[in-house]
Design a protein around this motif. Structure first.
Motif, mmCIF file in Angstrom:
data_model
loop_
_atom_site.group_PDB
_atom_site.id
_atom_site.type_symbol
_atom_site.label_atom_id
_atom_site.label_comp_id
_atom_site.label_asym_id
_atom_site.label_seq_id
_atom_site.Cartn_x
_atom_site.Cartn_y
_atom_site.Cartn_z
ATOM 1 N N GLY A 145 0.799 -1.222 0.000
ATOM 2 C CA GLY A 145 0.000 0.000 0.000
ATOM 3 C C GLY A 145 0.826 1.264 0.000
ATOM 4 N N LYS A 146 2.104 1.149 -0.363
ATOM 5 C CA LYS A 146 2.941 2.349 -0.416
ATOM 6 C C LYS A 146 3.658 2.382 -1.755
ATOM 7 N N TYR A 153 -4.555 3.515 -7.263
ATOM 8 C CA TYR A 153 -3.978 3.963 -5.997
ATOM 9 C C TYR A 153 -4.183 5.460 -5.832
ATOM 10 N N HIS A 199 -6.141 7.543 -2.760
ATOM 11 C CA HIS A 199 -5.418 8.216 -1.685
ATOM 12 C C HIS A 199 -5.253 9.715 -1.870
#
Lengths: 406, 366
Positions: free
Chosen positions: A297-298, A370, A374
């Protein structure tokens, strides 16, 4: 009867053509224009602020308390030399081709109106090529500057915007011997820096685009004055969320351009090797490959920097550089040391939350899922950027060693 | 009707192209960037497809009546009064469209070119030229378009390509996007620019090969569409979608930042504006001509020469009505919505009646 009709028709045609052939409504002779070539913007001291004129407002209370001083370089008609070699015509007395005027105002437009109130000819910004702002302005008041400059149709996106160390107005007074018009000297300096690989092509328009993008932070050239006359490109002034946060060293411009893969290469690196003494390597070409992944998730980025260079200096060593193996040893040593420079630069910008490399744009383009999840505004990415993992791998390839064999 | 059939397919295509390329090119990338972000070119492409479909409906109907203009056969299909109402509606649409286009032209000219020239003078002169040339016959009308089209397309493409040298491909990624509400709104807004391809109804009765009306339109829309696509790619690629949203005339900005060599050939925007004025002229000329012909049909006049004079003050007043820039844009968008409904509805109604009649005829004979 026929004659009268023809006569009336001729009159009608003449009247019509006088309407159409009257020439330009907006015509202003070039001698009657005050052409502003360069501008510098500083924060005003309290004494200067007291001199502010009441041109655009009468009541001060509701306006911002800070003042700016604007110094404009206005071309004096007939005195700006056209082309080389006409120097002797003005005789011995050195008359300046520009007129430097300083005004105070709340905002840039306010100051420009005060300026207009003081000079006879209407001011024109169409030939404005260089704007220099002081660090203090860059750290606090970019919003209003950007608004005015974007709105004004006379400003071009190919104008250079520079951030100065210390006061910006001193740049308007320099009188360099290489060019007769000071701002044109600054302009040609920046243009040549781009050609020789000393600085990226970072016009006002490029700055604005980066400033607007959610996945990128803007940067500007950071300049300083040395010995009253010399202008030094002192690094990058980088921004985070519309405000300047920090600057880099000049060599880090080279590191930045290497990460971006901007050709041609122009920076030389001087360093001490373990066995080969001290060497200087000049980078000639840069090429960069980026790969990006999302891990746990990064975002995670890997930059592969391919550089091509020459050996420029080698001393303080018994070992001659006369074989492929010796060059290879220097290459490896360079990769290791330069990687430290690049990583340090990336880490600095991460600490300051300023993504001048546009890594966010890469994530936006390649991982839209993504991104949508975010990032909802520019600030989100600048926050995330501080914590992402970035790796830089360098591959220097030395081609030539100059005219000396050993 | 004994009309000389002189307009070739290529010339008909040129009329449609040069009509479509107009005042909208300056602000077009902004609408697309608002609708689709980095996939703005994709939105524009969908808009072009939509406008082609509506055009195809119209042109294939006109093809069935190669000898009559739309007004004549619509009277037969719909009956006199209803056809009159529709013609009146379309006349109003094109009068307003002409006025609003002129107003947009005047606004741009006053902002970037002539700061002191009153907007009335700029608009009136353009209007006067259109009025004078609208007195000519449809054959000359097509020749004028055919003459100007290369002058518009060639340099515009060249300037756009020059400014494209500095584009960043990252700005255009991701190319595709999931169609959302704003996406379809953008595509619809893109199709508004192509609405004046309605001019085909004037051309069909004079075309050498009326059967090729659809082909002419396809060619015309493709050329204009490609140009629009190129402009969107250049602006969004150069500035990024976020910056494009901030600019009121992104195309002009991209022309302003184009340069050949290191400042060797700069300020191409001056050239660009000149071309843009020509392209506005051809656009306004068409809509003005259409409005004049529609008025002529409403009044049952011999030709459009007298009606074109009557139209002049009407259009001028329309152009002066909006009180500011934003009002001009909202009005134009509303007008686009209305004319999308009216024009498509009208054509769909005619199609339905046409098919119904043919079906009944077949039934009667069989």
């Amino acid at each position: 009867m026929k004659l009268i009709r023809r006569f009336l028709l001729t009159i009608a045609v003449l009247i019509m053509s006088s309407l159409l052939l009257a020439g330009c409504w907006d015509q202003v002779e070039i001698e009657d224009r005050a052409l502003v070539l360069g501008l510098s913007i500083d924060a005003a001291s309290p004494e200067q602020a007291a001199q502010e004129e009441k041109v655009t407002h009468l009541n001060e209370d509701s306006l911002p308390k800070e003042f700016i001083t604007v110094t404009a370089q206005i071309a004096v008609p007939g005195r700006v030399p056209l082309g080389p070699g006409s120097g002797s015509s003005s005789g011995g007395s050195k008359t300046s081709p520009v007129w430097v005027v300083t005004v105070v105002g709340h905002t840039l437009d306010d100051a420009m109106n005060n300026l207009q109130q003081q000079i006879a000819d209407p001011r024109y910004l169409v030939h404005l090529r260089v704007i220099i702002i002081s660090e203090e302005i860059a750290r606090g008041r970019m919003g209003e500057l950007n608004d005015y400059l974007r709105r004004n149709p006379e400003i071009r996106r190919r104008t250079w915007l520079l951030v100065s160390e210390g006061k910006a107005s001193v740049f308007m007074d320099v009188d360099p011997p290489l060019q007769r018009v000071p701002t044109l000297y600054i302009l040609s300096m920046m243009e040549k820096a781009v050609i020789t690989g000393k600085f990226p092509r970072d016009f006002l328009g490029t700055f604005w685009s980066a400033d607007s993008k959610w996945g990128q932070s803007a940067y500007l050239p950071y300049v300083a004055l040395r010995n009253k006359e010399n202008i030094l490109i002192n690094g990058l002034a980088y921004f985070s969320g519309n405000q300047m946060v920090n600057t880099t060293k000049p060599l880090e411009i080279g590191a930045f351009m290497a990460v971006q893969g901007i050709d041609p290469g122009g920076y030389s690196t001087l360093f001490t090797t373990k066995n080969m003494g001290i060497v200087m390597i000049k980078t000639n070409r840069r090429f960069t490959k980026v790969s990006s992944t999302i891990q746990n998730g990064k975002p995670c980025l890997v930059y592969e920097l391919f550089l091509e260079g020459d050996l420029e200096e080698h001393f303080d060593s018994k070992q001659p550089v006369n074989s492929s193996a010796a060059l290879h040893e220097i290459e490896l040593e360079f990769n290791q040391q330069a990687q430290g420079v690049v990583s340090a630069l990336i880490r600095h910008t991460q600490v300051d939350h300023s993504d001048i490399f546009g890594m966010g744009e890469i994530i936006r383009a390649r991982h839209p899922q993504y991104w949508k999840q975010h990032i909802h505004e520019k600030k989100d990415w600048e926050e995330i950027y501080g914590g992402i993992q970035v790796e830089a791998k360098l591959h220097m390839h030395l081609r030539r060693v100059g005219l000396k064999d050993r | 009707m004994n009309t000389p059939r002189q307009i070739t397919t290529l010339r008909a295509a040129a009329v449609i192209s040069s009509t479509i390329i107009g005042v909208g090119i300056l602000s077009f990338p902004r609408y697309m960037a608002i609708a689709g972000g980095s996939s703005a070119p994709f939105v524009a492409f969908c808009g072009i497809v939509i406008s082609f479909i509506t055009f195809w409906l119209l042109a294939s109907l006109c093809r069935r009546f190669p000898r009559e203009p739309l007004f004549v056969f619509s009277r037969r299909l719909l009956g006199g009064p209803l056809a009159f109402v529709f013609t009146l509606l379309i006349f109003l649409i094109f009068t307003l469209l002409t006025g609003l286009t002129l107003r947009q032209f005047g606004d741009v000219a006053t902002t970037v070119l002539y700061k002191k020239t009153p907007i009335e003078a700029t608009i009136f002169l353009m209007l006067l030229i259109c009025q004078l040339s609208a007195r000519r016959s449809i054959i000359k009308f097509s020749y004028i378009h055919f003459f100007y089209l290369p002058l518009i397309i060639g340099p515009t493409v060249l300037i756009t390509l020059i400014s494209m040298r500095n584009i960043d491909l990252l700005n255009l990624q991701p190319v595709l996007t999931m169609p959302s509400v704003s996406f379809w709104r953008g595509a619809r807004e893109a199709s508004y620019l192509f609405q004046s391809s309605f001019v085909i109804i004037l051309l069909v009765p004079y075309m050498q090969k009326p059967k090729q009306a659809v082909r002419a339109g396809a060619l015309g829309i493709a050329v204009a569409g490609l140009l629009y696509l190129l402009i969107v790619i250049a602006s969004v690629g150069l500035f990024g979608s976020e910056e494009t949203k901030l600019l009121i005339y992104p195309t002009l900005e991209s022309a302003r930042s184009a340069a050949v060599g290191e400042g060797f050939l700069e300020r191409l925007d001056a050239l660009f504006i000149v071309l843009w004025v020509i392209s506005v002229y051809t656009t306004v000329y068409t809509t003005y001509y259409l409005a004049a012909v529609l008025l002529q049909n409403l009044c049952n006049f011999q030709d459009q020469r007298s009606t074109s004079t009557v139209l002049l003050p009407l259009v001028f007043i329309t152009a002066m009505l909006p009180s500011n820039v934003f009002e001009t844009y909202t009005w134009s968008l509303t007008l686009g919505n209305v004319s999308l409904v009216v024009l498509t509805g009208y054509v769909a109604l005619l199609w339905a009646l046409f098919l119904f009649r043919r079906f009944r005829k077949k039934g009667a004979s069989g």
